[in-house]
Design a protein around this motif. Sequence first.
Motif, PDB file in Angstrom:
ATOM      1  N   ASP A   1       0.829  -1.207   0.000  1.00  0.00           N
ATOM      2  CA  ASP A   1       0.000   0.000   0.000  1.00  0.00           C
ATOM      3  C   ASP A   1       0.862   1.256   0.000  1.00  0.00           C
ATOM      4  OD1 ASP A   1      -2.309  -1.453  -0.029  1.00  0.00           O
ATOM      5  OD2 ASP A   1      -2.650  -1.360   2.145  1.00  0.00           O
ATOM      6  N   VAL A   2       1.968   1.189   0.732  1.00  0.00           N
ATOM      7  CA  VAL A   2       2.846   2.353   0.836  1.00  0.00           C
ATOM      8  C   VAL A   2       3.738   2.492  -0.391  1.00  0.00           C
ATOM      9  CG1 VAL A   2       4.747   3.380   2.142  1.00  0.00           C
ATOM     10  CG2 VAL A   2       2.849   2.290   3.351  1.00  0.00           C
ATOM     11  N   ILE A   3       4.337   1.385  -0.828  1.00  0.00           N
ATOM     12  CA  ILE A   3       5.338   1.432  -1.892  1.00  0.00           C
ATOM     13  C   ILE A   3       4.710   1.549  -3.275  1.00  0.00           C
ATOM     14  CG2 ILE A   3       7.213   0.137  -2.998  1.00  0.00           C
ATOM     15  CD1 ILE A   3       7.798  -1.103  -0.245  1.00  0.00           C
ATOM     16  N   GLN A   4       3.613   0.829  -3.486  1.00  0.00           N
ATOM     17  CA  GLN A   4       3.063   0.770  -4.841  1.00  0.00           C
ATOM     18  C   GLN A   4       1.544   0.928  -4.853  1.00  0.00           C
ATOM     19  OE1 GLN A   4       5.396  -1.816  -7.193  1.00  0.00           O
ATOM     20  NE2 GLN A   4       3.784  -2.234  -8.673  1.00  0.00           N
ATOM     21  N   SER A   5       1.009   1.660  -3.909  1.00  0.00           N
ATOM     22  CA  SER A   5      -0.428   1.986  -3.877  1.00  0.00           C
ATOM     23  C   SER A   5      -1.311   0.753  -4.006  1.00  0.00           C
ATOM     24  CB  SER A   5      -0.766   2.987  -4.988  1.00  0.00           C
ATOM     25  OG  SER A   5      -0.011   4.165  -4.844  1.00  0.00           O
ATOM     26  N   GLY A   6      -0.940  -0.282  -3.297  1.00  0.00           N
ATOM     27  CA  GLY A   6      -1.761  -1.489  -3.280  1.00  0.00           C
ATOM     28  C   GLY A   6      -1.397  -2.508  -4.329  1.00  0.00           C
ATOM     29  N   GLY A   7      -0.543  -2.134  -5.298  1.00  0.00           N
ATOM     30  CA  GLY A   7      -0.124  -3.086  -6.320  1.00  0.00           C
ATOM     31  C   GLY A   7       0.898  -4.064  -5.773  1.00  0.00           C
ATOM     32  N   ASN A   8       1.299  -5.016  -6.615  1.00  0.00           N
ATOM     33  CA  ASN A   8       2.275  -6.017  -6.171  1.00  0.00           C
ATOM     34  C   ASN A   8       3.679  -5.442  -6.233  1.00  0.00           C
ATOM     35  OD1 ASN A   8       3.404  -8.437  -5.368  1.00  0.00           O
ATOM     36  ND2 ASN A   8       3.550  -9.229  -7.460  1.00  0.00           N
ATOM     37  N   SER A   9       4.285  -5.207  -5.074  1.00  0.00           N
ATOM     38  CA  SER A   9       5.637  -4.674  -4.998  1.00  0.00           C
ATOM     39  C   SER A   9       6.597  -5.788  -4.617  1.00  0.00           C
ATOM     40  CB  SER A   9       5.702  -3.545  -3.957  1.00  0.00           C
ATOM     41  OG  SER A   9       7.044  -3.241  -3.645  1.00  0.00           O
ATOM     42  N   HIS A  10       7.584  -6.055  -5.469  1.00  0.00           N
ATOM     43  CA  HIS A  10       8.553  -7.101  -5.166  1.00  0.00           C
ATOM     44  C   HIS A  10       9.426  -6.723  -3.974  1.00  0.00           C
ATOM     45  CE1 HIS A  10       7.222  -9.174  -8.677  1.00  0.00           C
ATOM     46  NE2 HIS A  10       7.648  -8.227  -9.508  1.00  0.00           N
ATOM     47  N   LEU A  11       9.694  -5.447  -3.812  1.00  0.00           N
ATOM     48  CA  LEU A  11      10.434  -4.993  -2.641  1.00  0.00           C
ATOM     49  C   LEU A  11       9.641  -5.270  -1.370  1.00  0.00           C
ATOM     50  CD1 LEU A  11      12.794  -3.512  -1.310  1.00  0.00           C
ATOM     51  CD2 LEU A  11      11.596  -1.347  -1.773  1.00  0.00           C
ATOM     52  N   ALA A  12       8.338  -4.993  -1.411  1.00  0.00           N
ATOM     53  CA  ALA A  12       7.479  -5.276  -0.254  1.00  0.00           C
ATOM     54  C   ALA A  12       7.466  -6.765   0.053  1.00  0.00           C
ATOM     55  CB  ALA A  12       6.062  -4.772  -0.518  1.00  0.00           C
ATOM     56  N   ASN A  13       7.427  -7.605  -0.985  1.00  0.00           N
ATOM     57  CA  ASN A  13       7.427  -9.054  -0.781  1.00  0.00           C
ATOM     58  C   ASN A  13       8.706  -9.508  -0.093  1.00  0.00           C
ATOM     59  OD1 ASN A  13       4.993  -9.089  -2.181  1.00  0.00           O
ATOM     60  ND2 ASN A  13       5.962  -9.588  -4.137  1.00  0.00           N
ATOM     61  N   GLY A  14       9.852  -8.948  -0.528  1.00  0.00           N
ATOM     62  CA  GLY A  14      11.137  -9.330   0.068  1.00  0.00           C
ATOM     63  C   GLY A  14      11.246  -8.899   1.515  1.00  0.00           C
ATOM     64  N   ILE A  15      10.835  -7.665   1.810  1.00  0.00           N
ATOM     65  CA  ILE A  15      10.901  -7.177   3.188  1.00  0.00           C
ATOM     66  C   ILE A  15       9.947  -7.964   4.077  1.00  0.00           C
ATOM     67  CG2 ILE A  15      10.465  -5.187   4.686  1.00  0.00           C
ATOM     68  CD1 ILE A  15      11.269  -3.393   2.324  1.00  0.00           C
ATOM     69  N   ALA A  16       8.743  -8.210   3.592  1.00  0.00           N
ATOM     70  CA  ALA A  16       7.763  -8.967   4.367  1.00  0.00           C
ATOM     71  C   ALA A  16       8.266 -10.377   4.657  1.00  0.00           C
ATOM     72  CB  ALA A  16       6.430  -9.029   3.613  1.00  0.00           C
ATOM     73  N   GLY A  17       8.905 -11.000   3.675  1.00  0.00           N
ATOM     74  CA  GLY A  17       9.467 -12.336   3.880  1.00  0.00           C
ATOM     75  C   GLY A  17      10.557 -12.338   4.923  1.00  0.00           C
ATOM     76  N   SER A  18      11.371 -11.286   4.948  1.00  0.00           N
ATOM     77  CA  SER A  18      12.456 -11.182   5.933  1.00  0.00           C
ATOM     78  C   SER A  18      11.901 -11.034   7.345  1.00  0.00           C
ATOM     79  CB  SER A  18      13.352  -9.982   5.594  1.00  0.00           C
ATOM     80  OG  SER A  18      13.944 -10.142   4.320  1.00  0.00           O
ATOM     81  N   VAL A  19      10.894 -10.171   7.502  1.00  0.00           N
ATOM     82  CA  VAL A  19      10.280  -9.962   8.824  1.00  0.00           C
ATOM     83  C   VAL A  19       9.616 -11.256   9.303  1.00  0.00           C
ATOM     84  CG1 VAL A  19       8.506  -8.699  10.103  1.00  0.00           C
ATOM     85  CG2 VAL A  19       9.934  -7.498   8.445  1.00  0.00           C
ATOM     86  N   ALA A  20       8.924 -11.928   8.396  1.00  0.00           N
ATOM     87  CA  ALA A  20       8.265 -13.187   8.748  1.00  0.00           C
ATOM     88  C   ALA A  20       9.277 -14.232   9.193  1.00  0.00           C
ATOM     89  CB  ALA A  20       7.460 -13.699   7.553  1.00  0.00           C
ATOM     90  N   THR A  21      10.442 -14.241   8.569  1.00  0.00           N
ATOM     91  CA  THR A  21      11.495 -15.205   8.900  1.00  0.00           C
ATOM     92  C   THR A  21      12.025 -14.999  10.315  1.00  0.00           C
ATOM     93  OG1 THR A  21      12.131 -15.437   6.584  1.00  0.00           O
ATOM     94  CG2 THR A  21      13.779 -16.043   8.235  1.00  0.00           C
ATOM     95  N   VAL A  22      12.168 -13.741  10.731  1.00  0.00           N
ATOM     96  CA  VAL A  22      12.646 -13.444  12.086  1.00  0.00           C
ATOM     97  C   VAL A  22      11.703 -14.051  13.124  1.00  0.00           C
ATOM     98  CG1 VAL A  22      13.078 -11.603  13.761  1.00  0.00           C
ATOM     99  CG2 VAL A  22      13.867 -11.350  11.403  1.00  0.00           C
ATOM    100  N   LEU A  23      10.402 -13.900  12.917  1.00  0.00           N
ATOM    101  CA  LEU A  23       9.421 -14.458  13.859  1.00  0.00           C
ATOM    102  C   LEU A  23       9.399 -15.984  13.796  1.00  0.00           C
ATOM    103  CD1 LEU A  23       6.369 -12.028  13.452  1.00  0.00           C
ATOM    104  CD2 LEU A  23       8.008 -12.141  15.333  1.00  0.00           C
ATOM    105  N   HIS A  24       9.408 -16.517  12.583  1.00  0.00           N
ATOM    106  CA  HIS A  24       9.379 -17.973  12.416  1.00  0.00           C
ATOM    107  C   HIS A  24      10.558 -18.633  13.122  1.00  0.00           C
ATOM    108  CE1 HIS A  24      10.763 -21.617  10.288  1.00  0.00           C
ATOM    109  NE2 HIS A  24       9.481 -21.914  10.182  1.00  0.00           N
ATOM    110  N   ASP A  25      11.768 -18.110  12.890  1.00  0.00           N
ATOM    111  CA  ASP A  25      12.959 -18.729  13.459  1.00  0.00           C
ATOM    112  C   ASP A  25      13.041 -18.559  14.974  1.00  0.00           C
ATOM    113  OD1 ASP A  25      13.553 -19.437  10.909  1.00  0.00           O
ATOM    114  OD2 ASP A  25      15.327 -18.193  10.687  1.00  0.00           O
ATOM    115  N   ALA A  26      12.452 -17.479  15.500  1.00  0.00           N
ATOM    116  CA  ALA A  26      12.432 -17.281  16.950  1.00  0.00           C
ATOM    117  C   ALA A  26      11.654 -18.396  17.637  1.00  0.00           C
ATOM    118  CB  ALA A  26      11.824 -15.923  17.294  1.00  0.00           C
ATOM    119  N   VAL A  27      10.598 -18.870  16.983  1.00  0.00           N
ATOM    120  CA  VAL A  27       9.788 -19.956  17.535  1.00  0.00           C
ATOM    121  C   VAL A  27      10.408 -21.310  17.226  1.00  0.00           C
ATOM    122  CG1 VAL A  27       7.524 -21.086  17.450  1.00  0.00           C
ATOM    123  CG2 VAL A  27       7.668 -18.587  17.386  1.00  0.00           C
TER     124      VAL A  27
END
Length: 317
Positions: A125-151
């Motif tokens: 929503d921020v980077i590409q006004s709701g469109g598919n942003s590959h940068l957003a996908n990469g950052i989101a995957g990184s954040v998700a990984t931090v939580l996943h690996d903590a558990v």
Amino acid sequence: MELSSDSVVAPSDMSQIKSKDDVDGDYESLPPHVSVMTHMTAGAVAGILEHTVMYPVDSVKTRMQSLQPDPNAQYRSVYEALKRIIRTEGIFRPLRGLNITMIGAGPAHALYFACYEQAKRSLSDVIQSGGNSHLANGIAGSVATVLHDAVMNPAEVVKQRMQMYNSPYRGLWDCIQTVTRTEGIAAFYRSYSTQLAMNIPFQAVHFMTYELMQEQLNPHRHYHPAVTTPLDVCKTLLNTQENVALNSMNIGGHISGMANAFRAVYRLGGLTAFFKGVQARVIYQMPSTAIAWSVYEFFKYFLTKQQLEQRAGPGPL
């Protein structure tokens, strides 16, 4: 799966979403704001099935990454390893440690997928006004990984110690108690930084590739787990604290930290040691990822479709 913003449909119009049977199951018929609980439930099921189906290969990978394996635990291939383990140690030996993996995989993958979907939507929503942003996908995957690996990291420690040849632990609870008593709680996170160093770039590329392939091919994707195998070998050493290997270097305590693990691996086996178990890792990674995403997408679709049908109520007689 990216869902277009023009697919928002009122629940009462559920019957008009798709009229033909051959497209009734299309994921694009789902609303773009699937509930967090749906993502978590679908993710938990996907994670458990992914690890369960591929667990015997994961057991072989752990053993093949041993830096100084017992002569009875040296294997030429994944198939030969599984055959010998079953013949000499019993049919259920490749599944030892599966219980803790299932306990950890459910909540870890629930957080993983839910965090990814929410972060991806917010960032897009921020980077590409709701469109598919590959940068957003990469950052989101990184954040998700931090939580996943903590558990998942504590479960990985217990799992890999129980997978090793001649593991001294009688079972799950004995392993947890022994490690806590002799090495402290910190032992369960000794490999966390190495895990993140391996998984964050891997998962960032993974999610970006997945979303790109969803756009182009739906749903195939290809990536190369061999690139991060050296970090996986270091992670295994940090998790297992392989006694024979550490004693051979006159290390009386426990090895900690990614840099120390790298030095130890190099001293024990040179550059080739960083790629021990690469065959098993590739064999494990490709189908396990396919299982996880396929199951996740199916359950996300199934659960959301059920919710929409319940809200719509019974149709006209």
